[in-house]
Design an enzyme around this catalytic site. Structure first.
Site, mmCIF file in Angstrom:
data_model
loop_
_atom_site.group_PDB
_atom_site.id
_atom_site.type_symbol
_atom_site.label_atom_id
_atom_site.label_comp_id
_atom_site.label_asym_id
_atom_site.label_seq_id
_atom_site.Cartn_x
_atom_site.Cartn_y
_atom_site.Cartn_z
ATOM 1 N N CYS A 146 0.828 -1.211 0.000
ATOM 2 C CA CYS A 146 0.000 0.000 0.000
ATOM 3 C C CYS A 146 0.857 1.254 0.000
ATOM 4 O O CYS A 146 2.030 1.231 0.364
ATOM 5 C CB CYS A 146 -0.914 0.023 1.228
ATOM 6 S SG CYS A 146 -2.015 -1.404 1.333
ATOM 7 N N GLY A 164 0.422 -0.320 -5.133
ATOM 8 C CA GLY A 164 -0.871 -0.977 -5.027
ATOM 9 C C GLY A 164 -1.784 -0.588 -6.166
ATOM 10 O O GLY A 164 -1.900 0.598 -6.485
ATOM 11 N N ASN A 180 -0.780 1.311 6.029
ATOM 12 C CA ASN A 180 0.159 0.509 5.252
ATOM 13 C C ASN A 180 0.852 -0.435 6.209
ATOM 14 O O ASN A 180 1.514 0.004 7.150
ATOM 15 C CB ASN A 180 1.195 1.400 4.546
ATOM 16 C CG ASN A 180 2.255 0.600 3.818
ATOM 17 O OD1 ASN A 180 2.027 -0.538 3.430
ATOM 18 N ND2 ASN A 180 3.414 1.201 3.619
ATOM 19 N N GLY A 181 0.705 -1.734 5.975
ATOM 20 C CA GLY A 181 1.318 -2.717 6.841
ATOM 21 C C GLY A 181 0.359 -3.838 7.165
ATOM 22 O O GLY A 181 -0.677 -4.009 6.515
ATOM 23 N N TYR A 186 13.215 -4.187 -3.732
ATOM 24 C CA TYR A 186 12.198 -4.336 -4.764
ATOM 25 C C TYR A 186 11.092 -3.293 -4.750
ATOM 26 O O TYR A 186 10.749 -2.730 -5.781
ATOM 27 C CB TYR A 186 11.560 -5.733 -4.641
ATOM 28 C CG TYR A 186 10.396 -5.956 -5.571
ATOM 29 C CD1 TYR A 186 10.601 -6.345 -6.895
ATOM 30 C CD2 TYR A 186 9.093 -5.771 -5.140
ATOM 31 C CE1 TYR A 186 9.541 -6.548 -7.758
ATOM 32 C CE2 TYR A 186 8.020 -5.964 -5.996
ATOM 33 C CZ TYR A 186 8.248 -6.364 -7.301
ATOM 34 O OH TYR A 186 7.193 -6.556 -8.150
#
Length: 461
Positions: free
Chosen positions: A7, A33, A108-109, A249
């Protein structure tokens, strides 16, 4: 090679075009996302929202930005689901009303105590509208909000959370950003004119010509209201564990994440990889876009030419018409196609950023063999992924991780490679100029925050 991200968060306070700035901030971070997108703004009287499934450019139209999403405070979210199904009701920001306040949260997480907290809240009468762990945060805040300030309620709620969470929170005109005490997920602070901005990555600042000020610290909460910023420490970190995969990445190469230049970090990984596993070959190539910057570093260190012998089709969208069943491996071929004249009789070093299941790389290696490649050597710019992630990355279960169940030699045979080498853990840490501060759980199985019992990554799995 990974296929799914997680996210992205963006928030802004004190800008006349808060919605439009949020739109472009999310657009810059679309790589984080692609399932859903949402924006919430404060117009001086109430929160306004627009959410939808799909890409940022598909969810928002000009009328949303110029007429519907009014206000000088805004925040947005782009989502790849790690907890909760891919449905519109799970799109964020998640918005509610509490007494005289409009409240919205974006996360986010991934929490590891989701099941425990949700069960407790439901037993105490809480009703849930979504299957996201993000909604749990809102319920925890509401429990103490009537007896304390918003900042105190947020601090109390977050001290009960275990796992990875970078959060944006809006309460009327107040914008709050915070990071978990382990610092798993990034969140940075910037400024454009008189407006403060918060984002998961600095590439969002670059598009808006905002100045990057600093990262939000692990365990820190910043509160922005009426042009003023206040910082609070809601929890003292015992050990910071930022996710190393941001540098390998996830993050865009033009971002600064955890204080590191992503582009230079990936090149450094490639240089280290060339020192660890040199090859006598004709050239170095990536499978774009993964591995591109590590391949540049490998080529520079080894002295081998760098070639783009695979060409990516950048116009393959989510709505691409699927082929018939007899067109095997079409999904792989439609994205990448080799330059045939460069392959025949050549000794090639392929640089990849990561290998999860190995099936896609196997298909691509097979094609290179069919085109007459003489030797194929795969170099991977991270260590073998042997353990699942419980903090927000959609790694497969351990049973589907190829490196968890097979030796390097077996994997090389499975992929029909002449040789295979993964970057060592020490080499990875040397590349980012750190020794122990990053989370390495997916490589080593040592989890900074203990995973839930049974290993489930979601409250609904």
């Amino acid at each position: 090679m990974l296929k799914k991200e997680y996210c992205g968060l963006f928030g802004i306070s004190g800008h006349a075009e808060a919605a439009r700035m949020t739109y472009f901030g999310l657009y810059a971070m679309q790589h984080r996302g692609q399932e859903s997108a949402g924006i919430v703004t404060w117009d001086g009287q109430k929160l306004r929202e627009q959410r939808g499934m799909g890409l940022v450019a598909d969810v928002f139209r000009e009328e949303h930005l110029s007429r519907q999403l009014k206000g000088t405070v805004g925040m947005g979210h782009i989502r790849y689901s790690t907890t909760g199904a891919s449905l519109l009701r799970n799109a964020q920001p998640f918005m509610v009303r509490y007494k005289d306040m409009g409240l919205a949260v974006a996360h986010n997480g991934n929490l590891v105590n989701t099941v425990e907290l949700r069960r407790e809240l439901e037993n105490n009468g809480s009703l849930f509208q979504t299957s996201m762990d993000s909604e749990i945060v809102m319920h925890l805040v509401a429990q103490t909000l009537s007896d304390s300030s918003l900042e105190e309620a947020m601090s109390t709620a977050c001290r009960r959370l275990k796992g990875a969470y970078s959060l944006l929170f809006m309460a009327n005109n107040k914008l709050i950003g915070l990071r978990d005490p382990w610092g798993f997920r990034p969140l940075c602070l910037g400024r454009v004119g008189d407006a403060y901005v918060l984002a998961s990555e600095t590439c969002a600042f670059d598009l808006l010509e905002a100045e990057y000020l600093r990262d939000i610290e692990p365990g820190e909460m910043v509160v922005i209201e009426n042009g003023r910023l206040h910082s609070y420490r809601f929890c003292e970190p015992e050990r910071t564990s930022p996710c190393i995969f941001e540098l390998i990445y996830f993050a865009r190469p033009d971002s600064i994440v955890f204080g590191k230049n992503v582009y230079e970090s990936r090149k450094a990984m490639g240089r280290t990889l060339a020192r660890e596993a040199p090859v006598d070959a004709d050239f170095v190539m990536p499978f774009p876009d993964s591995g591109v910057y590590a391949a540049v570093g490998y080529a520079q260190e080894s002295g081998l030419p760098y070639e783009m012998a695979m060409i990516r089709n950048h116009y393959v969208g989510r709505t691409f018409i699927q082929p018939s069943q007899d067109m095997r491996d079409f999904g792989v071929r439609v994205k990448l196609n080799p330059v045939k004249s460069m392959i025949n009789g050549k000794r090639i070093v392929i640089v990849e950023d990561s290998v999860v299941r190995g099936t896609t790389i196997r298909t691509r290696v097979k094609k290179l063999r069919e085109l007459g490649a003489r030797e194929l050597h795969l170099r991977v710019s991270c260590p073998p992924i042997c353990h699942p992630c419980y903090y927000g990355i959609d790694f497969s279960s351990k049973g589907e991780l190829i490196a968890a169940n097979h030796s390097v030699e077996d994997i090389a045979r499975y992929m029909n490679l002449d040789s295979l080498h993964y970057l060592s853990v020490d080499g990875l840490l040397d590349s980012v100029q750190a020794k122990s501060e990053y989370c390495l759980a997916c490589f080593q199985g040592t989890y900074p925050v203990p995973p839930p019992q049974g290993g489930s990554k979601s409250c609904l799995e």
